[in-house]
Structures are given as C-alpha cells and as structure tokens.
Design a protein around this motif. Structure first.
Motif, PDB file in Angstrom:
ATOM      1  N   ALA A 246       0.739  -4.626  -8.132  1.00  0.00           N
ATOM      2  CA  ALA A 246      -0.447  -4.212  -8.517  1.00  0.00           C
ATOM      3  C   ALA A 246      -0.867  -2.974  -7.838  1.00  0.00           C
ATOM      4  O   ALA A 246      -0.950  -2.668  -6.680  1.00  0.00           O
ATOM      5  N   LEU A 247      -0.705  -1.998  -8.792  1.00  0.00           N
ATOM      6  CA  LEU A 247      -0.994  -0.553  -8.481  1.00  0.00           C
ATOM      7  C   LEU A 247      -2.418  -0.064  -8.258  1.00  0.00           C
ATOM      8  O   LEU A 247      -3.233  -0.860  -9.026  1.00  0.00           O
ATOM      9  N   LYS A 248      -2.892   0.323  -7.281  1.00  0.00           N
ATOM     10  CA  LYS A 248      -4.247   0.898  -7.157  1.00  0.00           C
ATOM     11  C   LYS A 248      -4.225   2.157  -6.404  1.00  0.00           C
ATOM     12  O   LYS A 248      -3.698   2.396  -5.277  1.00  0.00           O
ATOM     13  N   PRO A 249      -4.567   3.348  -7.058  1.00  0.00           N
ATOM     14  CA  PRO A 249      -4.666   4.616  -6.298  1.00  0.00           C
ATOM     15  C   PRO A 249      -5.409   4.751  -5.011  1.00  0.00           C
ATOM     16  O   PRO A 249      -4.963   5.290  -4.104  1.00  0.00           O
ATOM     17  N   ALA A 250      -6.341   3.490  -5.042  1.00  0.00           N
ATOM     18  CA  ALA A 250      -7.145   3.664  -3.702  1.00  0.00           C
ATOM     19  C   ALA A 250      -6.163   3.141  -2.406  1.00  0.00           C
ATOM     20  O   ALA A 250      -6.503   3.692  -1.359  1.00  0.00           O
ATOM     21  N   LYS A 251      -5.633   2.234  -2.446  1.00  0.00           N
ATOM     22  CA  LYS A 251      -4.595   1.715  -1.695  1.00  0.00           C
ATOM     23  C   LYS A 251      -3.379   2.351  -1.468  1.00  0.00           C
ATOM     24  O   LYS A 251      -2.809   2.530  -0.221  1.00  0.00           O
ATOM     25  N   HIS A 252      -3.140   3.395  -2.278  1.00  0.00           N
ATOM     26  CA  HIS A 252      -1.776   4.136  -2.350  1.00  0.00           C
ATOM     27  C   HIS A 252      -2.082   5.942  -1.727  1.00  0.00           C
ATOM     28  O   HIS A 252      -1.191   6.311  -1.466  1.00  0.00           O
ATOM     29  N   GLY A 253      -3.233   5.855  -1.543  1.00  0.00           N
ATOM     30  CA  GLY A 253      -3.738   7.203  -1.044  1.00  0.00           C
ATOM     31  C   GLY A 253      -3.817   8.340  -2.049  1.00  0.00           C
ATOM     32  O   GLY A 253      -3.793   9.615  -1.694  1.00  0.00           O
ATOM     33  N   GLY A 254      -3.680   7.927  -3.306  1.00  0.00           N
ATOM     34  CA  GLY A 254      -3.898   9.088  -4.430  1.00  0.00           C
ATOM     35  C   GLY A 254      -2.632   9.120  -5.353  1.00  0.00           C
ATOM     36  O   GLY A 254      -2.144   8.048  -5.704  1.00  0.00           O
ATOM     37  N   VAL A 255      -2.622  10.185  -5.935  1.00  0.00           N
ATOM     38  CA  VAL A 255      -1.713  10.405  -7.017  1.00  0.00           C
ATOM     39  C   VAL A 255      -0.289  10.318  -6.619  1.00  0.00           C
ATOM     40  O   VAL A 255       0.633   9.606  -7.174  1.00  0.00           O
ATOM     41  N   ALA A 256       0.093  11.041  -5.742  1.00  0.00           N
ATOM     42  CA  ALA A 256       1.560  11.050  -5.149  1.00  0.00           C
ATOM     43  C   ALA A 256       1.836   9.708  -4.711  1.00  0.00           C
ATOM     44  O   ALA A 256       2.914   9.427  -5.056  1.00  0.00           O
ATOM     45  N   GLY A 257       1.171   9.229  -4.017  1.00  0.00           N
ATOM     46  CA  GLY A 257       1.404   7.632  -3.531  1.00  0.00           C
ATOM     47  C   GLY A 257       1.602   6.628  -4.286  1.00  0.00           C
ATOM     48  O   GLY A 257       2.399   5.737  -4.370  1.00  0.00           O
ATOM     49  N   THR A 258       0.562   6.594  -5.438  1.00  0.00           N
ATOM     50  CA  THR A 258       0.786   5.610  -6.455  1.00  0.00           C
ATOM     51  C   THR A 258       2.211   5.975  -7.349  1.00  0.00           C
ATOM     52  O   THR A 258       2.653   5.182  -7.487  1.00  0.00           O
TER      53      THR A 258
ATOM     54  N   ALA B  29       0.717  -0.978  -0.046  1.00  0.00           N
ATOM     55  CA  ALA B  29      -0.184   0.017  -0.007  1.00  0.00           C
ATOM     56  C   ALA B  29       0.903   1.295   0.080  1.00  0.00           C
ATOM     57  O   ALA B  29       0.593   2.188  -0.719  1.00  0.00           O
ATOM     58  N   THR B  30       1.866   1.273   0.698  1.00  0.00           N
ATOM     59  CA  THR B  30       2.765   2.453   0.876  1.00  0.00           C
ATOM     60  C   THR B  30       4.376   2.272   0.232  1.00  0.00           C
ATOM     61  O   THR B  30       4.344   1.199  -0.322  1.00  0.00           O
ATOM     62  N   PRO B  31       4.728   3.417   0.181  1.00  0.00           N
ATOM     63  CA  PRO B  31       6.221   3.292  -0.340  1.00  0.00           C
ATOM     64  C   PRO B  31       7.246   2.160   0.274  1.00  0.00           C
ATOM     65  O   PRO B  31       8.000   1.719  -0.156  1.00  0.00           O
ATOM     66  N   GLN B  32       6.944   2.107   1.595  1.00  0.00           N
ATOM     67  CA  GLN B  32       7.706   1.665   2.622  1.00  0.00           C
ATOM     68  C   GLN B  32       7.578   0.132   2.505  1.00  0.00           C
ATOM     69  O   GLN B  32       8.269  -0.544   2.460  1.00  0.00           O
ATOM     70  N   ASP B  33       6.204  -0.175   2.135  1.00  0.00           N
ATOM     71  CA  ASP B  33       5.572  -1.591   1.770  1.00  0.00           C
ATOM     72  C   ASP B  33       6.346  -2.055   0.490  1.00  0.00           C
ATOM     73  O   ASP B  33       6.826  -3.151   0.403  1.00  0.00           O
ATOM     74  N   ALA B  34       6.348  -1.155  -0.532  1.00  0.00           N
ATOM     75  CA  ALA B  34       6.932  -1.505  -1.653  1.00  0.00           C
ATOM     76  C   ALA B  34       8.677  -1.812  -1.574  1.00  0.00           C
ATOM     77  O   ALA B  34       9.426  -2.670  -2.221  1.00  0.00           O
ATOM     78  N   LEU B  35       9.181  -0.754  -0.816  1.00  0.00           N
ATOM     79  CA  LEU B  35      10.599  -0.809  -0.518  1.00  0.00           C
ATOM     80  C   LEU B  35      10.953  -2.214   0.240  1.00  0.00           C
ATOM     81  O   LEU B  35      11.965  -2.971  -0.045  1.00  0.00           O
ATOM     82  N   ARG B  36      10.130  -2.658   1.162  1.00  0.00           N
ATOM     83  CA  ARG B  36      10.252  -3.945   1.791  1.00  0.00           C
ATOM     84  C   ARG B  36      10.143  -5.178   0.992  1.00  0.00           C
ATOM     85  O   ARG B  36      10.918  -6.096   0.987  1.00  0.00           O
ATOM     86  N   HIS B  37       9.083  -5.098   0.075  1.00  0.00           N
ATOM     87  CA  HIS B  37       9.111  -6.218  -1.040  1.00  0.00           C
ATOM     88  C   HIS B  37      10.210  -6.405  -1.868  1.00  0.00           C
ATOM     89  O   HIS B  37      10.719  -7.359  -2.194  1.00  0.00           O
ATOM     90  N   VAL B  38      10.643  -5.083  -2.341  1.00  0.00           N
ATOM     91  CA  VAL B  38      11.983  -5.111  -3.053  1.00  0.00           C
ATOM     92  C   VAL B  38      13.301  -5.719  -2.270  1.00  0.00           C
ATOM     93  O   VAL B  38      14.003  -6.653  -2.940  1.00  0.00           O
ATOM     94  N   THR B  39      13.180  -5.031  -1.163  1.00  0.00           N
ATOM     95  CA  THR B  39      14.567  -5.432  -0.146  1.00  0.00           C
ATOM     96  C   THR B  39      14.682  -7.003  -0.165  1.00  0.00           C
ATOM     97  O   THR B  39      15.582  -7.842   0.009  1.00  0.00           O
ATOM     98  N   GLU B  40      13.400  -7.778   0.178  1.00  0.00           N
ATOM     99  CA  GLU B  40      13.233  -9.148   0.549  1.00  0.00           C
ATOM    100  C   GLU B  40      12.907  -9.969  -0.772  1.00  0.00           C
ATOM    101  O   GLU B  40      12.876 -11.159  -0.687  1.00  0.00           O
TER     102      GLU B  40
ATOM    103  N   ALA C 220       4.768   7.266  -6.105  1.00  0.00           N
ATOM    104  CA  ALA C 220       5.919   6.831  -5.332  1.00  0.00           C
ATOM    105  C   ALA C 220       6.222   5.331  -5.307  1.00  0.00           C
ATOM    106  O   ALA C 220       7.348   4.804  -5.503  1.00  0.00           O
ATOM    107  N   VAL C 221       5.101   4.557  -5.257  1.00  0.00           N
ATOM    108  CA  VAL C 221       5.230   3.264  -5.277  1.00  0.00           C
ATOM    109  C   VAL C 221       5.481   2.464  -6.669  1.00  0.00           C
ATOM    110  O   VAL C 221       6.526   1.762  -6.773  1.00  0.00           O
ATOM    111  N   ALA C 222       5.232   3.275  -7.831  1.00  0.00           N
ATOM    112  CA  ALA C 222       5.717   2.719  -9.059  1.00  0.00           C
ATOM    113  C   ALA C 222       6.933   3.040  -9.180  1.00  0.00           C
ATOM    114  O   ALA C 222       7.809   2.451  -9.859  1.00  0.00           O
TER     115      ALA C 222
END
Length: 383
Positions: free
Chosen positions: A273-285, A255-266, A287-289
């Motif tokens: 799967a991107l979803k603006p709803a779970k990322h909190g909008g444009v900026a969060g999406t 959901a968050t950039p921190q979640d994405a970073l953990r998945h990358v690290t591990e 960042a995760v992407a």
C-alpha cells in the motif's frame, strides 16, 4: 532553453478540520472529522499546494496535525526558504536531511513544491513526473459503518452508481469471530459482483491472525492488509506462506525503501500500500514503488483520507508508477462533507480520473480554508 528558476519565498502550513459524511470506524478509533494540514508554497511568484492528513490525529501514527504544521512552518521552512524549488532532486534531499522522521510533514511540502514547479511550467504534475501511464485508476471504497446490513446497502448503492466495485472492510475493533462473520456476510452478498478485502490495521497478534485468516480466505476475501503489528515482518511472512489463497498487503510496516526491501527479502507480502505521507513525499514513494515492482509485488494506491488537494497530488503521482494491481483507495474527498478546493474530482465508471490543468489541477478555496482552519477563531463563509 533557459533553466527555470523558482526561489522559495514563502512556506505556510495551516491546520483545518473537515467533518465526514458518516462515522468511519477503525480498529483504533472512530473518526467523524478529518484533521488536515494545508501547505502553501510561494516560489518565483507561483503558488503550489500540498496536504497532510492524519486519521484520528496521532492515534494512527506518530504525527499530529499540530506537529505537522509546526515542523513545516519552522524547521522545514528554515531549511528551504531561498532555495530553488525547480531543483526538485536537491529540494527533496534537503527536506529529507532537515528533520528526522516526520514523513507526513515532509510529504506535504514535497507535494507543494512539485505542484508549484508544474504550475510554473504550465503542465500537469503527472507530466512533470514523466507523464501518466494511465488517465484513470480503479477506485475502492471502505465500508466502515460496522453494521452488516448498512454496509451491504451502502455497497449496493456504490455499485448502482458505478462508483466502486472493490470494497474494503475495516476490522479488528471487535471479537475476531464477530468480525469474520460480518465480513463473510458481506462477501456473500457481493459474490461475483465485487471484490472484498479487509484491513486489520495491526489489531491482531500472530496466533489470532493464523486462526482467522483462513476463514476470511474461505469466505472469498481477496486480500488482508496489515493483519499484525508493523514491526512483525517475520509473522507477515509466515502468514503469507500459510495462506496462499489470500494476498497479504503491507501498509504500516512499509514506510521507507529499507522497509520495502526487508518485506521483499523475507517474502512477507504480495502487495504494498503506497502512501506519499508515510514515504515522505514524491521521491520516497517512487523508491518504494520501484522496489515493489522489481519484486513482482502488486501496487495499491493508498490514502490517509486526504481531501481534494492531497488526493489529486497522490493521483498524479500514482498514474506515473505503472500498473496498480489492487487499484487505489483515493476516496477521501467523497468521505468529507466539504472541500478546501475550488473544483472537485471526477469519480465515475469505478475509477478516479486524472484532471487537466496545471499542477494538481485545482486551486485552494481560501474562504473554505478560513472557515475550517483550527489555528484561529473560525470565520463565517460569505453569503
């Protein structure tokens, strides 16, 4: 050139429920109507629209349509009324600070603000975000009747219409053996003509996933989405290492950039799967992407089965993010019996196409919203 100023004058959040064309079976619920919240923002006299959608209400996540409407209409409105919508970076930062969590509510308001600013400038939302890198994106379809023969028939129809050639199957509600047999039969039916993916929606524990993911890979399944609980990143990593022929996609766990970073690290997944709803909008999406792209993970333009308004907002955003190795799943409007927008979306040649026109490219149908809204007595559609 004078700077655009758009003071936010009004923020509204209206819940509605729109029936689906067929039951949509998931591991946690069967959905026959979509609960959505339409967010309408007036800034500098210009109106912009956003949408939040919840699959089965709070059975998928923590937010309900009633809660989304309340958060937007109270706490977020309190923080944003009088602010300059044109200062989008400041606006998104203010939205992020106004409440904890509540990503769906934040996303709907974020999209509405971006839509209003794009409309005020007379440009598409994608152009406001720097311009699209593609004018259409591949479009997957979910076969979710639960009946093998019916799903194959539906898939054949989609191929004949040239609407979809990537099929996702929702599994996890039945015995794993039965689910695998169901998926394998469909994969055989479309071998060489369409790709088949599965979404387990966190329904399996690690031992179950370890036992049955190889069988799915052997059946020709290309990707498995969120096979285990969102919190179990270590299990995702072990499953990915153990199944090199099968791409594991992170969804609920990212959901968050921190979640994405953990998945990358591990090294816990090959795709996100991107979803603006779970990322909190444009900026969060974005960042995760960006994190996913930097790590070489494939992007998938996901959906919460939004209607036309939310789908178009996501499409504009996705077209600016670069290659979507796994395409998109923006078929929400095709699953609904009606629309809350005045114009539809172009679905053809196995893709969803970016519309012209300012903002997201459509308007809110006020009569339809009046009919489907759930916060007051239903009105009648005009004759």
């Amino acid at each position: 050139m004078p700077r655009l100023r758009l003071p936010i004058e009004r923020i509204e959040a209206i819940p509605a429920r729109v029936p689906t064309i067929r039951p949509h079976h998931l591991s946690f619920a069967t959905v026959d109507a979509m609960d959505v919240v339409i967010v309408r923002v007036t800034a500098g006299g210009v109106v912009g629209y956003g949408e939040a959608s919840t699959i089965g209400g709070p059975r998928w996540g923590e937010e309900s349509p009633e809660g989304i409407a309340a958060i937007v209409g109270t706490y977020l409105a309190e923080a944003m009324l009088g602010q300059d919508a044109a200062q989008l970076n400041l606006a998104e930062a203010r939205i992020a600070r106004a409440v904890r969590g509540n990503f769906f509510a934040k996303a709907a308001l974020s999209m509405a603000l971006h839509d209003a600013v794009a409309r005020a400038g007379g440009i598409r939302l994608a152009d406001l975000l720097g311009g699209p890198q593609a004018i259409h994106l591949p479009l997957a379809w979910t076969l979710a009747s639960g009946d093998t023969a019916r799903d194959i028939e539906e898939g054949e129809r989609m191929l004949a219409l040239r609407r979809h050639r990537d099929f996702k199957l929702k599994i996890g509600a039945h015995a794993p053996e039965d689910d695998v047999a169901h998926v394998a039969a469909i994969a055989r039916a479309f071998e060489g003509r369409a790709s088949v993916r599965v979404d387990v929606n966190q329904a399996w524990d690690e031992p179950t996933a370890a036992r049955f993911l190889p069988a799915l890979a052997g059946a020709g399944v290309a990707m498995a989405e969120q096979p285990v609980a969102a919190w179990n990143v270590a299990a995702m990593a072990r499953l990915q290492r153990a199944n090199p022929r099968l791409a594991i996609m992170g969804d609920e766990g990212i959901a968050t950039p921190q979640d994405a970073l953990r998945h990358v690290t591990e090294a816990a997944c090959h795709a996100v799967a991107l979803k603006p709803a779970k990322h909190g909008g444009v900026a969060g999406t974005r960042a995760v992407a960006a994190i996913a792209r930097s790590a070489g993970l494939g992007l998938y333009g996901g959906t919460m089965l939004e209607g036309t308004i939310g789908t178009l907002a996501a499409l504009h955003l996705y077209t600016t993010l670069g290659d979507h190795a796994w395409g998109t799943e923006l078929f929400g409007p095709l699953l609904l019996r009606d629309t809350l927008a005045t114009s539809g979306i172009e679905f053809r040649d196995f893709a969803i196409h970016l519309p012209e026109g300012p903002g997201i490219g459509t308007e809110l149908d006020e009569d339809k919203l009046g009919f489907f809204r759930t916060d007051r007595s239903r009105t009648s559609l005009p004759a």
